[in-house]
Write an enzyme that holds these catalytic residues in place. Structure first.
Site, PDB file in Angstrom:
ATOM      1  N   GLY A 248       0.827  -1.211   0.000  1.00  0.00           N
ATOM      2  CA  GLY A 248       0.000   0.000   0.000  1.00  0.00           C
ATOM      3  C   GLY A 248       0.861   1.260   0.000  1.00  0.00           C
ATOM      4  N   ASP A 249       1.917   1.249   0.796  1.00  0.00           N
ATOM      5  CA  ASP A 249       2.827   2.410   0.862  1.00  0.00           C
ATOM      6  C   ASP A 249       3.500   2.631  -0.496  1.00  0.00           C
ATOM      7  OD1 ASP A 249       2.207   2.216   3.567  1.00  0.00           O
ATOM      8  OD2 ASP A 249       3.976   1.005   3.979  1.00  0.00           O
TER       9      ASP A 249
HETATM   10  N1  LIG Z   1      -2.119 -10.933  -4.113  1.00  0.00           N
HETATM   11  C1  LIG Z   1      -1.879  -9.896  -4.915  1.00  0.00           C
HETATM   12  N2  LIG Z   1      -1.880 -10.069  -6.254  1.00  0.00           N
HETATM   13  C2  LIG Z   1      -1.683  -9.028  -7.094  1.00  0.00           C
HETATM   14  N3  LIG Z   1      -1.474  -7.762  -6.666  1.00  0.00           N
HETATM   15  C3  LIG Z   1      -1.472  -7.523  -5.338  1.00  0.00           C
HETATM   16  C4  LIG Z   1      -1.663  -8.561  -4.390  1.00  0.00           C
HETATM   17  N4  LIG Z   1      -1.618  -8.014  -3.151  1.00  0.00           N
HETATM   18  C5  LIG Z   1      -1.386  -6.696  -3.321  1.00  0.00           C
HETATM   19  N5  LIG Z   1      -1.292  -6.388  -4.627  1.00  0.00           N
HETATM   20  C6  LIG Z   1      -1.085  -5.057  -5.234  1.00  0.00           C
HETATM   21  O1  LIG Z   1      -0.638  -4.153  -4.224  1.00  0.00           O
HETATM   22  C7  LIG Z   1      -1.625  -3.135  -3.979  1.00  0.00           C
HETATM   23  C8  LIG Z   1      -1.673  -2.771  -2.516  1.00  0.00           C
HETATM   24  O2  LIG Z   1      -1.998  -3.921  -1.747  1.00  0.00           O
HETATM   25  P1  LIG Z   1      -3.023  -3.892  -0.519  1.00  0.00           P
HETATM   26  O3  LIG Z   1      -2.828  -5.187   0.204  1.00  0.00           O
HETATM   27  O4  LIG Z   1      -4.397  -3.602  -1.010  1.00  0.00           O
HETATM   28  O5  LIG Z   1      -2.512  -2.633   0.314  1.00  0.00           O
HETATM   29  P2  LIG Z   1      -2.388  -2.407   1.893  1.00  0.00           P
HETATM   30  O6  LIG Z   1      -1.012  -2.949   2.226  1.00  0.00           O
HETATM   31  O7  LIG Z   1      -2.459  -0.932   2.066  1.00  0.00           O
HETATM   32  O8  LIG Z   1      -3.521  -3.158   2.553  1.00  0.00           O
HETATM   33  C9  LIG Z   1      -2.941  -3.732  -4.511  1.00  0.00           C
HETATM   34  O9  LIG Z   1      -3.864  -2.704  -4.854  1.00  0.00           O
HETATM   35  C10 LIG Z   1      -2.437  -4.514  -5.726  1.00  0.00           C
HETATM   36  O10 LIG Z   1      -2.227  -3.638  -6.827  1.00  0.00           O
HETATM   37  O1  LIG Z   2       1.650   2.830  11.528  1.00  0.00           O
HETATM   38  P1  LIG Z   2       0.799   1.617  11.342  1.00  0.00           P
HETATM   39  O2  LIG Z   2      -0.559   1.933  10.796  1.00  0.00           O
HETATM   40  O3  LIG Z   2       0.763   0.770  12.596  1.00  0.00           O
HETATM   41  O4  LIG Z   2       1.465   0.728  10.218  1.00  0.00           O
HETATM   42  C1  LIG Z   2       2.779   0.266  10.370  1.00  0.00           C
HETATM   43  C2  LIG Z   2       3.037  -0.846   9.432  1.00  0.00           C
HETATM   44  O5  LIG Z   2       2.737  -0.427   8.134  1.00  0.00           O
HETATM   45  C3  LIG Z   2       3.750  -0.814   7.233  1.00  0.00           C
HETATM   46  O6  LIG Z   2       4.351   0.377   6.778  1.00  0.00           O
HETATM   47  C4  LIG Z   2       3.165  -1.637   6.117  1.00  0.00           C
HETATM   48  O7  LIG Z   2       2.082  -0.934   5.529  1.00  0.00           O
HETATM   49  P2  LIG Z   2       1.208  -1.514   4.337  1.00  0.00           P
HETATM   50  O8  LIG Z   2       1.441  -3.005   4.274  1.00  0.00           O
HETATM   51  O9  LIG Z   2      -0.203  -1.115   4.662  1.00  0.00           O
HETATM   52  O10 LIG Z   2       1.693  -0.820   3.103  1.00  0.00           O
HETATM   53  C5  LIG Z   2       4.761  -1.625   8.009  1.00  0.00           C
HETATM   54  O11 LIG Z   2       6.059  -1.261   7.688  1.00  0.00           O
HETATM   55  C6  LIG Z   2       4.467  -1.272   9.445  1.00  0.00           C
HETATM   56  O12 LIG Z   2       4.675  -2.357  10.281  1.00  0.00           O
END
Ligand SMILES: Nc1ncnc2c1ncn2[C@@H]1O[C@H](COP(=O)(O)OP(=O)(O)O)[C@@H](O)[C@H]1O
Ligand SMILES: O=P(O)(O)OC[C@H]1O[C@](O)(COP(=O)(O)O)[C@@H](O)[C@@H]1O
Length: 304
Positions: A248-249
């Site tokens: 997500g980041d």
């Molecule tokens: N299993 C997967 N297969 C394909 N793309 C993925 C997968 N997981 C994450 N991604 C890609 O990474 C982006 C961010 O992942 P996501 O898990 O939704 O974010 P977050 O870490 O903020 O919850 C998704 O919108 C997608 O584009």
């Molecule tokens: O500050 P928060 O919301 O606790 O999130 C921290 C966590 O988020 C992360 O940045 C990962 O974020 P995402 O998987 O949502 O992109 C990790 O490095 C960290 O452990």
């Protein structure tokens, strides 16, 4: 200059234990010890995209020293405010199902927060600020809103990846982009979604409530971009997920870094999807080559 703000950095301790059984002893198969917290991840991905940034936030103790040393090794500029209490460690247990155990993080004193705010004063309208992740547990509920309001008053553009009331309160100040995932949009609107299509009317509301753009990441279902005129869907790219921490980041970094250069939301979304996917498929944060390898594969569908 892009400033990333990580109020509550981490060391992410990511251990792989196949067939984890509660109550039993195991040997780990793999481990990764890496600096995290959402703003730091954004700085790391900006670096992979060739875009400089300065990482701000709070760090303390030996864990905070590790975060600083790692950032220096990566040549990422950082000006963390040093605090007395220790930076947190978040545990990710990778097994048949992933399990995360997150620490709330340290407290900062009023004096430490005042020192951080002083560094904030140097940021000007020529800069851009990305604020992501949780705040320190000692901070008042409206800490993010105070920061955002002061940036808005100074005319400093910003983006944020924050949740719940903090996200709600940010929208009136028109962030360039917000990036909740599907679950966070559900929490925000008090809904549970079973398909990504159900998310669409709610993503549109994030823009109606004030965001200039909203990305809703859908994990393995891809991602959605909402602009005032369009809704664009990026279907998921095929590949093997290695470690989705930071995916997500990576999207935030891809969107902000590209939008600042091009002013083109659709192109920025393409890079966001490539970066998010590349990180999900990589054991750590994606490298430049890994992001480039995904770029040509991204498909964007205008659905409204
Ligand atoms: N299993 C997967 N297969 C394909 N793309 C993925 C997968 N997981 C994450 N991604 C890609 O990474 C982006 C961010 O992942 P996501 O898990 O939704 O974010 P977050 O870490 O903020 O919850 C998704 O919108 C997608 O584009
Ligand atoms: O500050 P928060 O919301 O606790 O999130 C921290 C966590 O988020 C992360 O940045 C990962 O974020 P995402 O998987 O949502 O992109 C990790 O490095 C960290 O452990």
């Amino acid at each position: 200059m892009i400033y990333t703000i990580t109020l509550n950095p981490t060391i992410d301790y990511i251990v792989t234990v196949p067939q984890l059984a509660l109550g039993h002893s195991h040997h780990m198969q793999d481990e990764l010890i890496t600096p995290g917290g959402k703003g730091i991840m954004v700085s790391r991905v900006l670096k992979a995209l060739g875009i400089p940034s300065i990482a701000l936030g709070f760090r303390g103790g030996f864990t905070g020293d590790f975060v600083r040393d790692y950032m220096e090794e990566l040549n990422i500029l950082n000006q963390f405010t040093v605090i007395k209490e220790r930076t947190r460690i978040n545990l990710v247990l990778k097994s048949d199902q992933d399990t995360e155990i997150s620490d709330y993080g340290p407290s900062a004193t009023d004096e430490e927060v005042a020192r951080f705010m002083k560094g904030f004063e140097d940021i000007s309208t020529q800069d851009f600020v990305v604020m992501s992740g949780s705040k320190l547990p000692s901070m008042p509920k409206d800490f993010y809103e105070q920061l955002i309001r002061s940036l808005h008053e100074e005319g400093v553009p910003f983006a944020c990846d924050i949740t719940k009331d903090e996200l709600r309160n940010s929208l009136q100040y028109h962030p360039l982009v917000v990036k909740p995932n599907q679950k966070e949009v559900g929490e925000f609107f008090g809904r549970t979604f079973t398909t990504w299509q159900e998310v669409v009317p709610y993503g549109k509301q994030l823009v109606e409530l004030g965001a200039q753009h909203a990305i809703v990441s859908l994990g393995g279902d891809g991602a959605l971009l909402f602009t005032p005129n369009e809704v664009i869907y990026a279907p998921p790219l095929s590949g093997k997920v290695a470690n989705p921490v930071g995916a997500g980041d990576s999207m935030v970094a891809g969107f902000v870094g590209t939008f600042i250069r091009t002013g083109d939301a659709s192109e920025a979304f393409r890079v966001a999807v490539a970066a998010g996917t590349a990180t999900a498929f990589s054991p750590d944060i994606a490298t430049t080559e890994e992001i480039e390898a995904q770029l040509g594969r991204v498909v964007l569908e205008i659905i409204e």
